[in-house]
Write an enzyme that holds these catalytic residues in place. Structure first.
Site, PDB file in Angstrom:
ATOM      1  N   ASP A  32       0.853  -1.191   0.000  1.00 63.02           N
ATOM      2  CA  ASP A  32       0.000   0.000   0.000  1.00 63.02           C
ATOM      3  C   ASP A  32       0.891   1.245   0.000  1.00 63.02           C
ATOM      4  O   ASP A  32       1.891   1.300   0.717  1.00 63.02           O
ATOM      5  CB  ASP A  32      -0.890  -0.028   1.255  1.00 63.02           C
ATOM      6  CG  ASP A  32      -2.024   0.967   1.191  1.00 63.02           C
ATOM      7  OD1 ASP A  32      -3.193   0.543   1.221  1.00 63.02           O
ATOM      8  OD2 ASP A  32      -1.758   2.189   1.118  1.00 63.02           O
ATOM      9  N   ASN A  88     -12.983  -3.129   2.860  1.00 62.46           N
ATOM     10  CA  ASN A  88     -14.027  -2.106   2.904  1.00 62.46           C
ATOM     11  C   ASN A  88     -14.907  -2.174   1.660  1.00 62.46           C
ATOM     12  O   ASN A  88     -14.403  -2.314   0.543  1.00 62.46           O
ATOM     13  CB  ASN A  88     -13.377  -0.723   2.985  1.00 62.46           C
ATOM     14  CG  ASN A  88     -12.492  -0.568   4.216  1.00 62.46           C
ATOM     15  OD1 ASN A  88     -12.804  -1.101   5.281  1.00 62.46           O
ATOM     16  ND2 ASN A  88     -11.384   0.135   4.069  1.00 62.46           N
ATOM     17  N   GLN A  95     -14.408   2.650   1.771  1.00 64.32           N
ATOM     18  CA  GLN A  95     -13.788   2.251   0.498  1.00 64.32           C
ATOM     19  C   GLN A  95     -13.517   3.491  -0.347  1.00 64.32           C
ATOM     20  O   GLN A  95     -14.430   4.295  -0.576  1.00 64.32           O
ATOM     21  CB  GLN A  95     -14.695   1.278  -0.273  1.00 64.32           C
ATOM     22  CG  GLN A  95     -14.032   0.727  -1.530  1.00 64.32           C
ATOM     23  CD  GLN A  95     -14.891  -0.293  -2.285  1.00 64.32           C
ATOM     24  OE1 GLN A  95     -16.072  -0.462  -1.982  1.00 64.32           O
ATOM     25  NE2 GLN A  95     -14.300  -0.940  -3.269  1.00 64.32           N
ATOM     26  N   HIS A 101     -10.389  -5.009  -2.931  1.00 64.68           N
ATOM     27  CA  HIS A 101      -9.042  -5.258  -2.406  1.00 64.68           C
ATOM     28  C   HIS A 101      -9.150  -5.666  -0.953  1.00 64.68           C
ATOM     29  O   HIS A 101     -10.015  -5.203  -0.224  1.00 64.68           O
ATOM     30  CB  HIS A 101      -8.131  -4.042  -2.569  1.00 64.68           C
ATOM     31  CG  HIS A 101      -8.724  -2.761  -2.078  1.00 64.68           C
ATOM     32  ND1 HIS A 101      -9.663  -2.050  -2.790  1.00 64.68           N
ATOM     33  CD2 HIS A 101      -8.533  -2.081  -0.938  1.00 64.68           C
ATOM     34  CE1 HIS A 101     -10.022  -0.988  -2.122  1.00 64.68           C
ATOM     35  NE2 HIS A 101      -9.358  -0.976  -0.980  1.00 64.68           N
ATOM     36  N   HIS A 103      -7.068  -5.722   2.481  1.00 62.96           N
ATOM     37  CA  HIS A 103      -5.891  -5.192   3.176  1.00 62.96           C
ATOM     38  C   HIS A 103      -5.300  -6.265   4.087  1.00 62.96           C
ATOM     39  O   HIS A 103      -6.037  -6.922   4.832  1.00 62.96           O
ATOM     40  CB  HIS A 103      -6.276  -4.022   4.086  1.00 62.96           C
ATOM     41  CG  HIS A 103      -6.786  -2.802   3.390  1.00 62.96           C
ATOM     42  ND1 HIS A 103      -5.995  -1.705   3.148  1.00 62.96           N
ATOM     43  CD2 HIS A 103      -8.010  -2.489   2.894  1.00 62.96           C
ATOM     44  CE1 HIS A 103      -6.716  -0.771   2.545  1.00 62.96           C
ATOM     45  NE2 HIS A 103      -7.954  -1.217   2.375  1.00 62.96           N
TER      46      HIS A 103
HETATM   47  P1  AMP Z   1      -9.760   1.539   0.766  1.00 59.96           P
HETATM   48  O1  AMP Z   1      -9.911   2.753   1.645  1.00 59.96           O
HETATM   49  O2  AMP Z   1     -10.124   0.259   1.437  1.00 59.96           O
HETATM   50  O3  AMP Z   1     -10.453   1.719  -0.565  1.00 59.96           O
HETATM   51  O4  AMP Z   1      -8.216   1.415   0.503  1.00 59.96           O
HETATM   52  C1  AMP Z   1      -7.568   1.966  -0.575  1.00 59.96           C
HETATM   53  C2  AMP Z   1      -6.093   1.821  -0.277  1.00 59.96           C
HETATM   54  O5  AMP Z   1      -5.390   1.901  -1.485  1.00 59.96           O
HETATM   55  C3  AMP Z   1      -5.529   2.891   0.651  1.00 59.96           C
HETATM   56  O6  AMP Z   1      -4.919   2.260   1.771  1.00 59.96           O
HETATM   57  C4  AMP Z   1      -4.509   3.626  -0.215  1.00 59.96           C
HETATM   58  O7  AMP Z   1      -3.365   4.008   0.505  1.00 59.96           O
HETATM   59  C5  AMP Z   1      -4.187   2.583  -1.256  1.00 59.96           C
HETATM   60  N1  AMP Z   1      -3.791   3.071  -2.570  1.00 59.96           N
HETATM   61  C6  AMP Z   1      -4.426   3.986  -3.334  1.00 59.96           C
HETATM   62  N2  AMP Z   1      -3.799   4.134  -4.516  1.00 59.96           N
HETATM   63  C7  AMP Z   1      -2.739   3.289  -4.490  1.00 59.96           C
HETATM   64  C8  AMP Z   1      -1.700   2.974  -5.419  1.00 59.96           C
HETATM   65  N3  AMP Z   1      -1.609   3.581  -6.606  1.00 59.96           N
HETATM   66  N4  AMP Z   1      -0.785   2.050  -5.048  1.00 59.96           N
HETATM   67  C9  AMP Z   1      -0.847   1.442  -3.853  1.00 59.96           C
HETATM   68  N5  AMP Z   1      -1.803   1.692  -2.948  1.00 59.96           N
HETATM   69  C10 AMP Z   1      -2.728   2.599  -3.253  1.00 59.96           C
END
Ligand code: AMP
Ligand code: ZN
Length: 136
Positions: A32, A88, A95, A101, A103
């Site tokens: 992440d 999420n 989300q 995805h 985590h």
């Molecule tokens: P969520 O809030 O469950 O949708 O999580 C999205 C996650 O994606 C967050 O923890 C961000 O830090 C991560 N994220 C967003 N864009 C990228 C990216 N380009 N590469 C890696 N992680 C990302």
């Protein structure tokens, strides 16, 4: 199917570079970009599904197997003291990227993170009413 404007489709399929920890036919696991803790990883299916509701059952099952592999790796290599799986669905649930995805968040003693919720209270009657609402 991939979705044209989906960043996680592009990352999962290698069109955008990422810090990849693991890859197979169905998934890519990446670090992440905004890690909650050291080793915070995301399990991304290569096929687009916006969320858990849309995810094929086969992919959902396989995602948990990958999560287990990653958990073992984090324990062995990073010596984490605990580990959270977080997933999420929908903006209300936090989300922000609309491609499923999972985590994988290694936890360390005193890491300062707060991934748990505030427990509420409920009577047996209230629990029974919810049970009926969900199952009947
Ligand atoms: P969520 O809030 O469950 O949708 O999580 C999205 C996650 O994606 C967050 O923890 C961000 O830090 C991560 N994220 C967003 N864009 C990228 C990216 N380009 N590469 C890696 N992680 C990302
Ligand atoms: Zn996607």
């Amino acid at each position: 199917m991939r979705k044209e404007d989906c960043i996680f489709c592009k990352i999962a399929n290698g069109e955008i570079p990422s810090k990849t920890l693991y890859e197979d036919d169905m998934f890519r696991v990446i670090l992440d970009l905004g890690p909650a803790t050291k080793g915070h990883a995301l399990i991304l299916p290569k096929e687009h599904a916006a969320n858990l509701y849309e995810l094929p059952e086969e992919t959902a099952a396989a995602a948990m197997v990958v999560a287990k592999k990653m958990a073992q790796k984090m324990k062995e290599k990073l010596h984490c003291d605990g580990l959270n799986l977080v997933q999420n669905n929908g903006e209300t649930a936090g989300q922000t990227v609309m491609h499923f995805h999972l985590h994988v968040i290694p936890r360390y003693n005193n890491d300062g993170q707060h991934i748990l919720w505030n427990p509420g209270t409920s009577t047996q009657e209230e629990l029974e009413a919810v049970r009926k609402e969900i199952t009947e």
